[in-house]
Design an enzyme around this catalytic site. Sequence first.
Site: not given
Lengths: 442, 485
Positions: B216-218
């Site tokens: 995801g956004s990591t």
Amino acid sequence: MTATAVAAKARRIPNPRSKEARLLLMVGLLTLGAYVLASLGRTASVPVDLMPFLVFTLGTLAVAHLVIRRLAPRASPVLLPVAAALNGLGYVFIARLDTDRAAAQATWTAIGIAAFAGTLIVVREARLLDRYRWTLALVGLGLLLLPLVPGIGYAVNGARLWVALGPLSFQPGELAKIALAAFFASYLVEKRDLLARSTRRLGPVSLPEPRAAAPILLAWGVSILVMTAQKDLGSSLLFFALFVLMLWVATERGAWLALGATLFFAGAYAAWSLFEHVQSRVRIWLDPWPVADGEGYQIVQSSYALGTGGLTGTGISLGSPQQIPAAETDFIFAAIGEELGLLGTTAILAAFLVLIGAGLGIARRAQHPLDKLLAAGLTSIVGVQTFIILGGVTRLVPLTGITLPFVSYGGSSLVANYILLALLIRISNDNGRQAAALEAQK
Amino acid sequence: MNRQIRTLGIAMLVLFVALFAQLNYLQVIRADELANHPGNNRVAVRDFSRPRGEIRTADGVVIARSVPVDTPFKRLREYPEGPLFAHITGFFSFTFGSDGIERTYGAELAGRSGDVRIRQLGNVLADEPQGAHVTLSVSKAVQEAAAGSLGSRRGAVVALDPRTGAVLALQSFPTYDPNPLSAHDQKAVRAAWEGLTNAEAKPMLPRTYRERYAPGSTFKVVTAAAAIERAGELAVKDYPVLRTLDLPQTDQDLPNFGGGSCGGMLPNLLRVSCNTGFAQMGLDVGAENLAAEARDFGFGSVPPIDLPAAARSLFPEAEAFDRDVPALAKSAIGQQDVTATPLQMALVAAGVANGGVVMEPQVMAEIRDPQGRLVRSADYASWQRAMSAENAALLRDMMVGVVASGSGTRAAVPGVTVAGKTGTAQTTGDNAHAWMIAFAPAEAPTVAVAVVVESQDGLTEATGGRVAAPIAQAVLSAALSQSQP
């Protein structure tokens, strides 16, 4: 010849009993050493029951020795020490594998020595067994078939060899083979001339009188019966081999060996095509690796044990022979091979060779045909039985379960083998006596 | 009859010579092969019954030890902390072998490895060889903080020292108790094993280093690094404020989570975790650069951690995007074909923290023989260079913004500057994996963490910040109070 001359002559012949005593002392020390090593390997300490063990070992050896000294003073000095060494080493390994069974084996050893003494007391001359020929035959067959009697007979691992009478359970087949060997010897000595005569020829092969061949066919039939009814390949093979070998020695006719071999292969082929368990034994023998976790587990574990042992072994109590199923009984040789290596297994082979050599030597020296044949037969039992199980354990031949004489755990086997030993010693003593008498006449 | 008896003797001799030959074949010619055959577990039995060294934490807690018992195996392996360290120590089973540290350092623990044995040479005659003790860099305090804050939610927490790669905590839930697997009653062991391996929740799977999740956004940290490191002009490009991004080659649109609008320059895009901005940035950076940057952080390689069978994290080859440009946009925000282990994401945070250098992760700190003499200590080494030190400092400052005023405020530790990045990776329907990567103190980082919590309700960027950030906060606090007592 004067009395002093006889005495001088007698003095020149070394007393076999003092030789035996020295050998037995060595055997006692050997057993003791192995026992201490086993304890050191397991707990890094000297066994707590060292004194009782020492007293028991030397005590039983002393009793057996004194019995021979008294009842068979001229017998070969080799037989008892070799048997005792095998028994002692076997005991150390049984104790190392299973303490409960070690206690039972010690008891059975004592009973075995008692049976040994009893046999020497009762059988004052092996030839006297001739009088009980048919009794022995009946007793032998009866014992052989006893496990099939409903109610008292039962099966272990699929082989119906056991009889339970109250708290006592035993394998009567072990005793049967001795009774039958005695019967064969007595029967064959009487009929050997008839059996040796050949009346027909088939090309180069001269065939014996058909009617005289009846007994061998009967023996073959009985062994097949035992094999099918009790699922005991080892005993039936031993029984059949014993009869053929004795027939051949008695008649001095190689044709009997050829006929025996033919019948053996016919029987083996029949058994192979009829019984799945025979086929599986052959399959495992040829290649156990694909089924190493299944039906081939035991023989593969045995190979691992022998390979791990290598030349010198892991040391007593330092290997893992408990992984081999039946390590205390049929597979005790693999356990010894793991912990004592090739040196240990070779020593066992040598011990059996000495025993067989001594037994056949007694047969050769015996004057009376019955003694000769009985000694040859009894020795054949030890030799064939040893080869069947050692060949099986090392995957030289297909495995047929049977005990290793004197070494394996098992009361019936131990008692029977001590009786067998007593009979050999009895015949050996008779030989010695006759030799001394001949010597004295000169 | 004597002739026959003689022949019989010769025949017996021949049979016994055959036996002797066969014994030589088994015990000499094929001895080595049989002794070391994979199916022959005698070596295992010997190891199993040998005195085995302890496994200890950095703060001196014994987490695996052998106690004498009265069974054929002589010694029982015990794990006094039960499930807490199961995914680190692994188990030591006769039937099922071993895992974790028990496996990696099996030879040392058993006293079988060369360097342990040589030191023991003097004692060989006196005693049986003793196993060496393995001390880990993992501390019980940090591990407990990770386990306590994750609680009974499925997921994983990794904490490590970015300066060295020394692992400080590895928590995976659900976990298991290694004691029943290491017992001696093999029937019971088998039953325990079957119960664990058949369980739907896979309690024996170390999610920290053997399970891959969409990051995801990591992953935007990697995308940002690619832009700064490889296309500097993009770091100052002002991305338009959008609700959805119109993807090329398709009529598909890529929306922001929760339907919000966002845009601006890189620091702001990272702070609010702007999907449309990063997706466009991914297209701008290009497949080549993004794949190279992911590779430089360790994607595509097995992390050289001293635990068995670690998983590779995956980012597609650049060519894979040639015909599928929308996939590049989605990969840039950590969706589609990107998957990463929590360990890998902790290494991404650690790489930024450590001036762009990713260190080799290592669990063992030192090995000492029973007399306390040092046998071996951790050999910390760099694994990858992901960015230049200056660019890493730039990215670090942006990540500080995430925790200071962005999506990751719940990871803030009072009195310490924390840098981080949240993540929410859509799984099925409205469920998402909540992520947080972080490190602290930002000026001179001593701890980096990665947290993933599986299948949480709510598909907004806030999910990572709401669920995973507090766990990161707890672990950072615990690790910081360890390093500054």
